[in-house]
Design an enzyme around this catalytic site. Structure first.
Site, mmCIF file in Angstrom:
data_model
loop_
_atom_site.group_PDB
_atom_site.id
_atom_site.type_symbol
_atom_site.label_atom_id
_atom_site.label_comp_id
_atom_site.label_asym_id
_atom_site.label_seq_id
_atom_site.Cartn_x
_atom_site.Cartn_y
_atom_site.Cartn_z
ATOM 1 N N ILE A 278 0.858 -1.188 0.000
ATOM 2 C CA ILE A 278 0.000 0.000 0.000
ATOM 3 C C ILE A 278 0.888 1.228 0.000
ATOM 4 O O ILE A 278 0.630 2.211 -0.665
ATOM 5 C CB ILE A 278 -0.904 0.037 1.251
ATOM 6 C CG1 ILE A 278 -1.793 -1.190 1.312
ATOM 7 C CG2 ILE A 278 -1.713 1.317 1.279
ATOM 8 C CD1 ILE A 278 -2.528 -1.320 2.630
ATOM 9 N N SER A 279 1.936 1.124 0.785
ATOM 10 C CA SER A 279 2.793 2.295 0.928
ATOM 11 C C SER A 279 4.214 1.861 1.259
ATOM 12 O O SER A 279 4.423 0.881 1.963
ATOM 13 C CB SER A 279 2.224 3.194 2.016
ATOM 14 O OG SER A 279 3.240 3.754 2.790
ATOM 15 N N GLY A 281 6.871 3.931 2.670
ATOM 16 C CA GLY A 281 7.421 5.174 3.235
ATOM 17 C C GLY A 281 8.875 5.029 3.641
ATOM 18 O O GLY A 281 9.499 4.007 3.390
ATOM 19 N N LYS A 282 9.377 6.080 4.251
ATOM 20 C CA LYS A 282 10.788 6.086 4.640
ATOM 21 C C LYS A 282 11.040 5.144 5.802
ATOM 22 O O LYS A 282 12.078 4.525 5.903
ATOM 23 C CB LYS A 282 11.191 7.513 5.042
ATOM 24 C CG LYS A 282 11.829 8.272 3.902
ATOM 25 C CD LYS A 282 12.641 9.443 4.407
ATOM 26 C CE LYS A 282 11.809 10.397 5.240
ATOM 27 N NZ LYS A 282 12.514 11.570 5.708
ATOM 28 N N GLU A 283 10.060 5.095 6.711
ATOM 29 C CA GLU A 283 10.295 4.352 7.941
ATOM 30 C C GLU A 283 9.644 2.979 7.965
ATOM 31 O O GLU A 283 10.051 2.104 8.707
ATOM 32 C CB GLU A 283 9.794 5.175 9.132
ATOM 33 C CG GLU A 283 10.662 6.386 9.370
ATOM 34 C CD GLU A 283 9.859 7.580 9.837
ATOM 35 O OE1 GLU A 283 8.643 7.441 10.051
ATOM 36 O OE2 GLU A 283 10.448 8.651 9.981
ATOM 37 N N VAL A 286 3.890 -0.631 4.180
ATOM 38 C CA VAL A 286 2.592 -1.176 4.597
ATOM 39 C C VAL A 286 2.028 -2.035 3.473
ATOM 40 O O VAL A 286 2.049 -1.636 2.306
ATOM 41 C CB VAL A 286 1.607 -0.040 4.972
ATOM 42 C CG1 VAL A 286 0.257 -0.607 5.380
ATOM 43 C CG2 VAL A 286 2.176 0.810 6.099
ATOM 44 N N LYS A 306 2.210 -3.606 8.787
ATOM 45 C CA LYS A 306 3.199 -2.525 8.797
ATOM 46 C C LYS A 306 4.548 -3.128 9.143
ATOM 47 O O LYS A 306 4.725 -3.719 10.205
ATOM 48 C CB LYS A 306 2.794 -1.451 9.809
ATOM 49 C CG LYS A 306 3.705 -0.238 9.786
ATOM 50 C CD LYS A 306 3.069 0.944 10.501
ATOM 51 C CE LYS A 306 4.010 2.148 10.503
ATOM 52 N NZ LYS A 306 3.416 3.330 11.143
ATOM 53 N N ASP A 423 2.762 13.326 15.389
ATOM 54 C CA ASP A 423 2.978 13.405 13.936
ATOM 55 C C ASP A 423 1.608 13.537 13.278
ATOM 56 O O ASP A 423 1.330 12.934 12.244
ATOM 57 C CB ASP A 423 3.712 12.166 13.431
ATOM 58 C CG ASP A 423 4.212 12.339 11.990
ATOM 59 O OD1 ASP A 423 4.236 13.485 11.492
ATOM 60 O OD2 ASP A 423 4.551 11.323 11.345
HETATM 61 P P1 ADP Z 1 4.655 5.761 7.688
HETATM 62 O O1 ADP Z 1 5.493 5.782 8.917
HETATM 63 O O2 ADP Z 1 5.337 5.206 6.516
HETATM 64 O O3 ADP Z 1 3.974 7.090 7.435
HETATM 65 P P2 ADP Z 1 1.937 4.813 8.175
HETATM 66 O O4 ADP Z 1 1.516 4.035 9.372
HETATM 67 O O5 ADP Z 1 1.506 6.240 8.090
HETATM 68 O O6 ADP Z 1 3.513 4.675 8.022
HETATM 69 O O7 ADP Z 1 1.428 4.035 6.898
HETATM 70 C C1 ADP Z 1 1.712 4.474 5.598
HETATM 71 C C2 ADP Z 1 0.476 4.428 4.753
HETATM 72 O O8 ADP Z 1 -0.064 3.124 4.722
HETATM 73 C C3 ADP Z 1 -0.632 5.295 5.264
HETATM 74 O O9 ADP Z 1 -0.523 6.594 4.780
HETATM 75 C C4 ADP Z 1 -1.880 4.621 4.774
HETATM 76 O O10 ADP Z 1 -2.156 5.015 3.454
HETATM 77 C C5 ADP Z 1 -1.468 3.166 4.759
HETATM 78 N N1 ADP Z 1 -1.932 2.488 5.987
HETATM 79 C C6 ADP Z 1 -1.264 2.335 7.139
HETATM 80 N N2 ADP Z 1 -1.975 1.649 8.031
HETATM 81 C C7 ADP Z 1 -3.142 1.350 7.426
HETATM 82 C C8 ADP Z 1 -4.337 0.641 7.840
HETATM 83 N N3 ADP Z 1 -4.458 0.090 9.044
HETATM 84 N N4 ADP Z 1 -5.319 0.526 6.937
HETATM 85 C C9 ADP Z 1 -5.221 1.079 5.710
HETATM 86 N N5 ADP Z 1 -4.141 1.741 5.279
HETATM 87 C C10 ADP Z 1 -3.119 1.889 6.119
#
Ligand code: ADP
Ligand code: MN
Length: 556
Positions: A278-279, A281-283, A286, A306, A423
């Site tokens: 889904i994503s 990111g840097k850290e 997902v 995650k 955040d």
């Molecule tokens: P990061 O530290 O990379 O920002 P996040 O927890 O914000 O990690 O997750 C990154 C992205 O993954 C989110 O912006 C969202 O789009 C998606 N995401 C994270 N957790 C969920 C979840 N429980 N359900 C749906 N999408 C999620």
């Protein structure tokens, strides 16, 4: 009087703009029809070609070595071969070898594909055999010409003695053997051909040389050198491909260790299948997954996984969030192992989510935690994650609603969960079913954290800025929002507000005391849920047949 133009002679050679035309030599019809002359000309041609063939292979006419061909053009070769009864496609040993190799590899690849298909059938975890496939991307390597030197084959293993036909010859210093008519040079074409064919069998096992044990196979030097070159570059390519894949997966936080963890989650039926990222990111990365059939665990139908990144770079500046948090002992940070530190983030997010769950915050629910992999409920539907606030095209009504919900969430965070998100922004708030959902709480801190209120003020700034920009009317100033959430009465603006707020924090001991009291009231609830989360974790671990002790197997 103008001169009369000279009459043009229709039969004289006209001046051509393209140059002088060649004069065609006339010959008599008799000559054209003469069979005698035709057969004479053909004989002449044949003699010419036969002479060339003689030069080609005086001793062993069956070995064609195009390297030494005195004729330059392909046409010549084709003409010669036409007489020898061969087709132009097979004029070159090299080509034949390549064509055979290609055919063999093609069959090999098809077989692998079929095997993988059969194996994967309806399996949740699929395997791919593509790394075992042979690819034919021609890669020229510069400056490799020296390698083609016949004598530079020291990297090849020694040929087994008893099999070597050519080794029974003892060559003198001049490289000759035998006497009189039977004298033979070590460069003898047949001998070298056999020697080469034998060496092919000594190539690395993954080089598909075929089996030529019982054949009198001879390979000209240039063919052998090309094959050897191919075997080496093929190997290099294979290794390069592997390295690339490993790096690529590390980039998406799915290194081999993580992959094993994911496999275990699927095998233990905590997850049904992992569908995709889904994503990234840097850290953290997902992924979306479908929940498994584990009855006792009440699995949700869709999950978000995650995976916290196992490279520490991005986390270096985040120690601030943990250092002041009483829930995470200093010892955790004394352990310098990067992987362990990463795991703390997953644990921290789990603890925060569990605490939020207790107060019915609109946030994901923790399903399982294993090392740096956190499985939670999915906010979204059918694999489609709910959009972030920043990506939603709100109508006026909805954006107003979202704003009010966000403020309620912030108050609850503070009042009930005793947490500051730290955040909070339109990036970490999702819009699903007409509701605002909070995610990404790994860095959320307890209210007792020394910087908690600074973080809170920053959150207020982000939120006010976003909703103001989105057209919400009468958005509070960050300072107003902060005062409303904390029920403080700090004056000033911007940086001034910050310093006033710090002083206020120190001076209003009652406020601090009240906060402490409130915290202690909640402490029970927190400890209860912390214990519960630990129990859940143990359960999840035993489900994947792992214990806490083997978590440390890879730490050193
Ligand atoms: P990061 O530290 O990379 O920002 P996040 O927890 O914000 O990690 O997750 C990154 C992205 O993954 C989110 O912006 C969202 O789009 C998606 N995401 C994270 N957790 C969920 C979840 N429980 N359900 C749906 N999408 C999620
Ligand atoms: Mn995020």
């Amino acid at each position: 009087m103008p001169q009369e133009p000279k009459p043009v002679n229709a039969w004289s050679t006209p001046k051509s703009p393209w140059g002088q035309q060649k004069k065609v030599e006339a010959c008599s019809l008799n000559d054209v029809m003469s069979e005698e002359l035709a057969s004479h000309l053909q004989k002449q041609q044949e003699n010419k070609l036969a002479k060339r063939l003689e030069i080609l292979a005086p001793a062993e006419p069956q070995i064609v070595q195009p390297e030494t061909l005195p004729c330059e053009t392909e046409e010549d070769i084709n003409a010669i071969l036409a007489i020898a009864g061969e087709t132009p496609e097979t004029c070159d040993d090299m080509k034949i070898a390549q064509m055979l190799q290609l055919q063999f590899d093609r069959e090999h690849n098809t077989m692998l594909e079929k095997q993988a298909e059969k194996f994967n059938n309806h399996s949740k975890v699929s395997i791919s055999l593509k790394n075992f496939k042979v690819s034919h991307t021609p890669k020229e390597e510069d400056g490799d010409e020296d390698d083609d030197d016949e004598d530079s084959d020291d990297a090849l293993p020694e040929v087994v003695e008893h099999k070597s036909q050519w080794r029974k010859y003892q060559f003198n210093k001049g490289g000759l053997t035998g006497h009189g008519k039977d004298v033979m040079s070590k460069h003898d074409a047949v001998l070298c051909g056999r020697k080469n064919a034998e060496k092919i069998m000594q190539f690395p096992p993954d080089f598909l040389s075929g089996d030529a044990e019982k054949m009198d196979l001879r390979l000209p030097n240039h063919v052998f050198n090309k094959l050897r070159h191919y075997s080496r570059t093929g190997n290099k390519q294979f290794n390069r491909l592997h390295e690339k894949q490993e790096n690529a997966t590390a980039e998406h936080a799915v290194d081999p260790r993580t992959r094993i963890l994911l496999f275990k989650l699927v095998n233990a039926e905590i997850l049904e299948s992992i569908t995709g990222a889904i994503s990234g990111g840097k850290e953290a990365a997902v992924f979306h997954a479908y929940g498994g059939k584990l009855e006792e665990a009440d699995m949700p139908s869709e999950c978000a996984i995650k995976i916290f990144k196992t490279t520490l770079n991005e986390f270096k500046n985040r120690q601030d969030y943990i250092k002041g948090d009483h829930r995470f002992s200093k010892d955790d940070f004394k352990k310098q192992n990067p992987r362990k530190t990463i795991r703390i983030w997953a644990e921290k997010e789990t603890a925060n989510l569990n605490r939020m769950r207790k107060f019915d915050m609109p946030s994901p629910r923790v399903v399982a935690l294993k090392k740096h992999v956190l499985v939670m409920t999915f906010i979204g539907e059918n694999g489609q994650p709910a959009p972030k606030l920043k990506d939603v095209r709100f109508n006026t009504e909805d954006i107003q609603d979202a704003y009010e919900q966000t403020i309620t969430i912030m108050k609850k965070f503070q009042d009930e969960c005793c947490l500051v998100h730290a955040d909070l922004s339109e990036f970490n708030l999702l819009w699903h079913d007409g509701k605002v959902w909070v995610i990404d709480v790994s860095q959320a801190v307890d209210l007792t954290h020394p910087k908690a209120f600074e973080f809170l003020f920053r959150d207020c700034q982000n939120i006010c800025k976003f909703f103001d920009k989105s057209g919400v009317v009468n958005v509070l100033q960050p300072e107003e929002l902060f005062n409303e959430i904390t029920a403080w009465d700090v004056k000033g603006h911007g940086a001034d507000f910050l310093s006033q707020m710090r002083r206020y924090e120190k001076e209003t001991s009652e406020a601090n005391l009240a906060l402490e009291n409130r915290y202690h009231k909640k402490q029970y609830a927190f400890d209860f849920y912390w214990d519960l989360s630990q129990q859940q974790r143990e359960k999840a671990l035993s489900a994947v047949q792992l214990s806490d002790s083997d978590q440390d197997e890879d730490e050193s």
